[in-house]
Design a protein around this motif. Structure first.
Motif, short mmCIF file in Angstrom:
data_model
loop_
_atom_site.label_atom_id
_atom_site.label_comp_id
_atom_site.label_asym_id
_atom_site.label_seq_id
_atom_site.Cartn_x
_atom_site.Cartn_y
_atom_site.Cartn_z
N SER A 91 46.53 31.76 49.69
CA SER A 91 47.22 31.98 48.64
C SER A 91 47.74 33.18 48.61
CB SER A 91 46.36 31.63 47.35
OG SER A 91 47.06 31.63 46.31
N ARG A 92 48.75 33.46 47.36
CA ARG A 92 48.81 34.84 47.21
C ARG A 92 47.67 35.41 46.61
NH1 ARG A 92 52.37 31.95 43.91
NH2 ARG A 92 51.81 33.15 42.07
N LEU A 93 47.81 36.74 46.76
CA LEU A 93 46.48 37.39 46.71
C LEU A 93 46.69 38.10 45.26
CD1 LEU A 93 45.24 38.85 50.02
CD2 LEU A 93 44.97 36.62 49.23
N ASP A 94 46.78 37.51 44.20
CA ASP A 94 46.62 37.96 43.01
C ASP A 94 45.69 37.35 41.85
OD1 ASP A 94 47.66 35.25 42.01
OD2 ASP A 94 49.76 36.20 42.08
N GLU A 95 45.59 37.83 40.76
CA GLU A 95 44.49 37.37 39.66
C GLU A 95 44.65 36.19 39.61
OE1 GLU A 95 42.48 39.31 35.73
OE2 GLU A 95 44.46 40.01 36.33
N LYS A 96 45.63 35.61 39.24
CA LYS A 96 45.84 34.03 38.81
C LYS A 96 44.94 33.20 40.02
CE LYS A 96 48.91 30.07 38.07
NZ LYS A 96 50.03 29.50 38.42
N LYS A 97 45.08 33.52 41.14
CA LYS A 97 44.53 32.69 42.38
C LYS A 97 43.10 32.83 42.45
CE LYS A 97 48.75 30.99 43.19
NZ LYS A 97 49.22 29.86 42.52
N GLY A 98 42.49 34.04 41.91
CA GLY A 98 41.05 34.18 41.83
C GLY A 98 40.13 34.59 43.08
N LEU A 99 41.01 35.28 44.12
CA LEU A 99 39.99 35.98 44.94
C LEU A 99 39.03 36.66 44.79
CD1 LEU A 99 39.78 36.37 47.98
CD2 LEU A 99 41.38 38.24 47.86
N HIS A 100 39.13 37.45 43.75
CA HIS A 100 38.13 38.49 43.01
C HIS A 100 36.93 37.52 42.56
CE1 HIS A 100 40.44 37.10 39.48
NE2 HIS A 100 39.48 37.35 38.79
N ILE A 101 37.05 36.40 41.99
CA ILE A 101 36.09 35.59 41.60
C ILE A 101 35.28 35.08 42.77
CG2 ILE A 101 35.32 33.39 40.36
CD1 ILE A 101 37.62 33.55 38.81
N LEU A 102 36.08 34.70 43.90
CA LEU A 102 35.35 34.23 45.13
C LEU A 102 34.41 35.41 45.69
CD1 LEU A 102 34.88 32.05 47.29
CD2 LEU A 102 37.09 33.07 48.42
N LEU A 103 35.10 36.63 45.74
CA LEU A 103 34.26 37.65 46.28
C LEU A 103 33.03 38.16 45.48
CD1 LEU A 103 37.40 39.92 47.40
CD2 LEU A 103 35.80 38.40 48.98
N GLN A 104 33.33 38.11 44.44
CA GLN A 104 31.96 38.37 43.35
C GLN A 104 30.97 37.24 43.55
OE1 GLN A 104 34.46 38.54 39.62
NE2 GLN A 104 32.77 40.02 39.14
N SER A 105 31.30 36.02 44.04
CA SER A 105 30.35 34.87 44.01
C SER A 105 29.65 35.02 45.16
CB SER A 105 31.10 33.59 44.09
OG SER A 105 31.73 33.38 45.40
N LEU A 106 30.03 35.88 46.32
CA LEU A 106 29.51 35.88 47.63
C LEU A 106 28.21 36.90 47.55
CD1 LEU A 106 32.34 35.64 50.00
CD2 LEU A 106 30.96 33.81 49.33
N LYS A 107 28.24 37.57 46.55
CA LYS A 107 26.76 38.79 46.24
C LYS A 107 25.87 37.78 46.11
CE LYS A 107 29.78 41.82 44.19
NZ LYS A 107 30.23 42.66 42.78
N SER A 108 24.56 38.21 47.07
CA SER A 108 23.37 37.48 46.69
C SER A 108 23.28 36.13 47.52
CB SER A 108 22.91 37.23 45.50
OG SER A 108 22.79 38.50 44.68
N ILE A 109 24.45 35.77 48.41
CA ILE A 109 24.06 34.63 49.30
C ILE A 109 23.27 35.01 50.22
CG2 ILE A 109 25.35 33.07 50.45
CD1 ILE A 109 27.23 32.56 48.38
N ALA A 110 22.27 34.56 50.81
CA ALA A 110 21.37 35.01 51.83
C ALA A 110 21.75 34.54 53.02
CB ALA A 110 20.20 34.76 51.58
#
Length: 392
Positions: A219-238
């Motif tokens: 996607s376009r890498l802007d706030e609407k598309k939610g890349l920041h949410i995805l990257l935050q979600s990957l924390k603590s995945i073992a």
């Protein structure tokens, strides 16, 4: 000086359409709206003659798309003018289409390619042409929540000038139609799913190669598309996990924000930035991915979702798209709460399914795509517009 519009056989031409849009093929960095518009024009019935006025560069770029700007060029079934030279060149190009029956705006908020034609229409530029506005998800609550002050000011002025009353509106879904009516009240909304140039049958994949789950964000890498949410979600995945990110950042602040999240990830998470890719290369990336991940704040259609399913790539996305039923029926997974915690749980559950289940999900997504692709989509929106105008 602009060249005259090339002549073409007129036997079947009954209606003339001008499309005003920021970007058109071969531009691709603007994402789904470009491919949707190309498919819309390619699918138009033969009685419609279409001309396109757009910018002579891609989103965020300065390199020209053509060495013949400000002239009419044949691109598929349309005549296209790639504009250089500022507002005078845009007005000149639009003036050459003043015999149009329909003025199709591929955005609501764009000042150069939407607001300008609206103002020109108001001062009598097109004597007989009617406006048909496609907001392309811009009125979705998630989209309106971003850059709120500017959008509220625009909508206030738009309503005061009563542009909404004299226009037809193109909604891709009944949900988008409701959003338009919520903003503008009793206006004429034509509901027609977006056109697509994707294949009739989903790509049949070769056997999956061994390795950790391969996630893909396109996607376009802007706030609407939610890349920041995805990257935050990957924390603590073992578990080991590969993520490929396709797209370009639109501002440095958001890029810095996302890169800070990446710095906090453990070594088991592999991140690859490929930058923006042309469409064929995007489809190839989808063919080898186990899952497209898309935490978007809102989509009126979501062309990237259709593209992924066409390559038998399952999709995990927010509930803010019209694809929820298709995905829950077998095309993938829907994350109801578009938060990092909810995404972390959903991705963890997908990882635990294992490679056999990933392959089964791929097969199911292809089957879901085939059902969707071969549904009757109904009458083309240009025809719907002409019919509505005759009735009113």
């Amino acid at each position: 000086m602009s060249s005259p519009i090339p002549s073409s056989p007129e036997q079947n031409v009954q209606h003339k359409v001008v499309v005003s849009t920021p970007y058109y093929v071969p531009a691709y960095l603007g994402g789904g709206p470009i491919q949707t518009l190309k498919a819309l024009i390619n699918a138009a019935p033969s009685e419609f003659k279409t001309r396109v006025v757009c910018t002579n560069h891609d989103l965020g770029k300065t390199a020209p798309l053509t060495d013949n700007p400000n002239r009419w060029i044949e691109v598929g079934p349309a005549q296209v003018q790639y504009v250089e030279g500022g507002i005078r060149s845009r007005i000149k190009a639009l003036k050459e289409t003043n015999d149009a029956d329909l003025i199709y705006l591929n955005s609501l908020f764009n000042p150069r390619y939407s607001l300008l034609p609206m103002l020109l229409k108001r001062v009598g530029f097109w004597k007989k042409g009617a406006l048909l506005i496609a907001p392309r998800g811009e009125l979705d609550p998630g989209a309106l929540a971003l850059k709120t002050r500017k959008k509220k000011a625009f909508l206030t002025a738009f309503k005061l000038l009563r542009f909404h009353k004299s226009a037809l509106w193109h909604a891709s879904t009944s949900v988008e139609a409701a959003q338009i009516k919520k903003q503008f009240g009793d206006v004429t909304v034509l509901v027609r799913e977006n056109e697509t140039s994707l294949p009739q049958q989903a790509f049949s994949r070769p056997p999956r190669k061994a390795g950790p789950p391969r996630l893909l964000f396109v996607s376009r890498l802007d706030e609407k598309k939610g890349l920041h949410i995805l990257l935050q979600s990957l924390k603590s995945i073992a578990a080991p996990l590969d993520l490929k990110i396709v797209g370009a950042f639109e501002n440095s602040d958001y890029e810095s924000r996302c890169r800070r999240h990446i710095e906090q990830l453990d070594d088991n998470i592999s991140i690859e930035f490929s930058g923006p890719l042309e469409r064929d290369n995007v489809l190839q990336s989808m063919q080898s991915a186990d899952l497209l991940v898309f935490p978007t704040a809102g989509e009126n259609f979501g062309h990237v979702i259709a593209e992924a399913l066409s390559q038998s790539c399952p999709v995990m996305c927010s509930a803010n798209t019209p694809w929820t039923n298709h995905l829950t029926d077998g095309g993938g997974f829907v994350v109801q709460q578009n938060t990092a915690d909810a995404w972390r749980q959903s991705i963890s559950e997908f990882v635990l399914l294992g490679s056999n289940s990933w392959v089964e999900a791929s097969q199911s997504s292809g089957e879901t795509y085939n059902i969707w692709r071969n549904e009757d989509k109904g009458t083309h929106v240009f025809t719907l517009a002409e019919t509505s105008l005759k009735q009113n």
